[in-house]
Design an enzyme around this catalytic site. Structure first.
Site, PDB file in Angstrom:
ATOM      1  N   GLY A   1       0.837  -1.211   0.000  1.00  0.00           N
ATOM      2  CA  GLY A   1       0.000   0.000   0.000  1.00  0.00           C
ATOM      3  C   GLY A   1       0.860   1.244   0.000  1.00  0.00           C
ATOM      4  O   GLY A   1       2.054   1.170  -0.283  1.00  0.00           O
ATOM      5  N   ASN A   2       0.257   2.386   0.305  1.00  0.00           N
ATOM      6  CA  ASN A   2       1.047   3.621   0.415  1.00  0.00           C
ATOM      7  C   ASN A   2       0.391   4.542   1.439  1.00  0.00           C
ATOM      8  O   ASN A   2      -0.651   4.226   1.997  1.00  0.00           O
ATOM      9  CB  ASN A   2       1.199   4.288  -0.956  1.00  0.00           C
ATOM     10  CG  ASN A   2      -0.141   4.637  -1.568  1.00  0.00           C
ATOM     11  OD1 ASN A   2      -0.872   5.463  -1.046  1.00  0.00           O
ATOM     12  ND2 ASN A   2      -0.495   3.988  -2.681  1.00  0.00           N
ATOM     13  N   TYR A   3       1.011   5.693   1.681  1.00  0.00           N
ATOM     14  CA  TYR A   3       0.588   6.568   2.779  1.00  0.00           C
ATOM     15  C   TYR A   3      -0.589   7.480   2.437  1.00  0.00           C
ATOM     16  O   TYR A   3      -0.967   8.314   3.252  1.00  0.00           O
ATOM     17  CB  TYR A   3       1.760   7.451   3.218  1.00  0.00           C
ATOM     18  CG  TYR A   3       2.865   6.695   3.919  1.00  0.00           C
ATOM     19  CD1 TYR A   3       2.597   5.985   5.087  1.00  0.00           C
ATOM     20  CD2 TYR A   3       4.169   6.700   3.427  1.00  0.00           C
ATOM     21  CE1 TYR A   3       3.601   5.295   5.744  1.00  0.00           C
ATOM     22  CE2 TYR A   3       5.182   6.018   4.081  1.00  0.00           C
ATOM     23  CZ  TYR A   3       4.895   5.318   5.238  1.00  0.00           C
ATOM     24  OH  TYR A   3       5.879   4.652   5.890  1.00  0.00           O
TER      25      TYR A   3
ATOM     26  N   ALA B   1      -3.751   7.557  -5.169  1.00  0.00           N
ATOM     27  CA  ALA B   1      -2.347   7.124  -5.274  1.00  0.00           C
ATOM     28  C   ALA B   1      -2.396   5.630  -5.581  1.00  0.00           C
ATOM     29  O   ALA B   1      -2.479   4.793  -4.686  1.00  0.00           O
ATOM     30  CB  ALA B   1      -1.628   7.388  -3.969  1.00  0.00           C
TER      31      ALA B   1
END
Ligand code: CTP
Length: 404
Positions: free
Chosen positions: A213-215, A281
């Site tokens: 995943g990402n932030y 994102a």
């Protein structure tokens, strides 16, 4: 923040109900009057227990109305005339009880009768204890008011009159005045338009308990969805896994997890969208295989994860874009910002790109503020903005989107 001078000459009915936040309505009245607006205050009988009509009539320069008839003269206070006079009505603070009455047409006081007679835009700034705020009854009534066209100015978190801490504090007077000024500045300039938005991160499954995943928190995309709904658009928000973010109930939300799911939902909504804003994102890669069972730790062996390419949602929609459709992307960069963003406009067939630099403090993931540069496919000069709240940035993006 919108310049409050746009309120000059506007007729504002300020409805005050019986909550501790009623004292803040004095400040709100002052802000309106200072900006040149004409303010008519209506108080419910309970509101008078919290703040005196004398304070409000002095600040507004008009007698405060509570009853249907004047006790002294027998003069009838016409809610119909007030409804026609008002360019906007704001109920602040709005208690659970008044919200329920408004949502259901229980016109047993001057405030609710005037609400039912108002043709202008209605704003509601709820204030109540945290459990009342999240009760399904309150949530349903607020959603009903939104569906009738009212704009809800969200309560904030903090210490409440009960000394419990949570969501239920009325928005600050400056925030309320800004929301109303913003309405007069933009009106419903997206009425009749469909806006499709992607937001948040994507999660790409490794096994039943792990993902890549990402932030991204989705805050920017949700702010755009709320701003577009407030400006009259029919909004569809395709959201990756995000935390609890407030969303206008008029927005149609589709929850997805992975890039492939996000693409499928975005594709099915795209053909009828006038504007598509891709703020998600999206993970560029995903594991080639998803393990059916949890991958166990093995002594002396480190697993290798083979990745394959995810679809590029922006580029896919870019190839399908037809005349009249506008596609807006985001670029979050750490270096060579302008060149990278210009390349993305070209590669993905975008009409505009919102450039964030992670080098700017207060911009990017997780913050409530953002600092953007807007770049255009038609070759016009880029616009650079100062650090602002994400809500204000959302309005800037929409303002420029409408010029494409
Ligand atoms: N985007 C998308 N689908 C992807 C990757 C990106 O729709 N698989 C969209 C994003 O929502 C954003 C824009 O494309 O609007 C640019 O995203 P970004 O991640 O910056 O672009 P990439 O093409 O992935 O470039 P890079 O990671 O090399 O910077």
């Amino acid at each position: 923040m919108t310049d409050l001078s746009i309120l000059r000459g506007k007729h504002i009915v300020l409805g005050i109900t019986g909550g501790i936040a009623a004292y803040k309505s004095a400040m709100l009245t002052r802000l309106f009057v200072k900006a040149g607006a004409e303010v008519q205050v209506i108080m419910t009988p309970n509101a008078r227990e919290f703040i005196t009509p004398v304070t409000l009539s002095t600040l507004s320069g008009r007698p405060v109305i509570t009853e249907f008839f004047s006790a002294n003269t027998g003069e009838w206070h016409s809610h119909v005339d007030l409804g026609l006079w008002a360019d906007a009505m704001i109920i602040a603070p709005a208690t659970a009880s008044t919200i329920a009455k408004m949502a259901n047409g229980v016109a047993d006081n001057m405030l609710v009768t005037s609400y039912l007679s108002t043709r202008g835009k209605v704003f509601v700034a709820p204030a109540m204890d945290l459990d009342m705020m999240v009760h399904p009854t309150t949530k349903r009534n607020i959603a009903l008011l939104q569906s009738y066209g009212a704009e809800i100015i969200e309560a904030t978190e903090g210490e409440l009159a009960s000394h419990l801490v949570g969501k239920g504090r009325m928005a600050e007077p400056a925030v309320i005045a800004d929301a109303i000024a913003s309405y007069f500045a933009h009106g419903c300039d997206l009425a009749g338009k469909k806006v499709l938005i992607t937001a948040g991160p994507t999660y790409e499954k490794i096994d039943p308990v792990r993902f890549i995943g990402n932030y991204s928190t989705g805050k920017m995309g949700f702010a755009i969805a709320n701003a577009a709904a407030a400006r009259g658009a029919d909004v569809v928000l395709v959201a990756g896994p995000v935390g609890n973010l407030s969303l206008d109930s008029r927005v149609r939300r589709i929850d997805v997890e992975s890039a492939c799911e996000m693409l499928a939902s975005a594709e099915s909504e795209f053909a009828s969208a006038d504007y598509t804003i891709l703020s998600a994102a999206v993970a560029d890669y995903r594991p080639a295989e998803v393990a059916e069972h949890k991958i166990k730790r093995e002594k002396d062996k480190i697993p290798t994860l083979e990745l394959i390419k995810n679809p590029d949602i922006a580029a896919t929609l870019g190839t399908r874009k037809h005349d009249g459709q506008r596609l807006i992307g985001f670029a979050l960069e750490t270096d060579n910002e302008t060149a990278n963003a210009a390349d993305k406009i070209h590669r993905k067939n975008l009409d505009m790109i919102v450039l964030n630099s992670l080098r700017d403090p207060g911009a990017g993931f997780g913050t409530d503020t953002n600092k953007i540069t807007l770049m255009y496919a038609d070759g016009r000069t880029a616009d650079t903005y100062p650090l602002k709240s994400k809500a204000d940035v959302a309005d800037d993006i929409i303002d420029k989107m409408l010029t494409l």
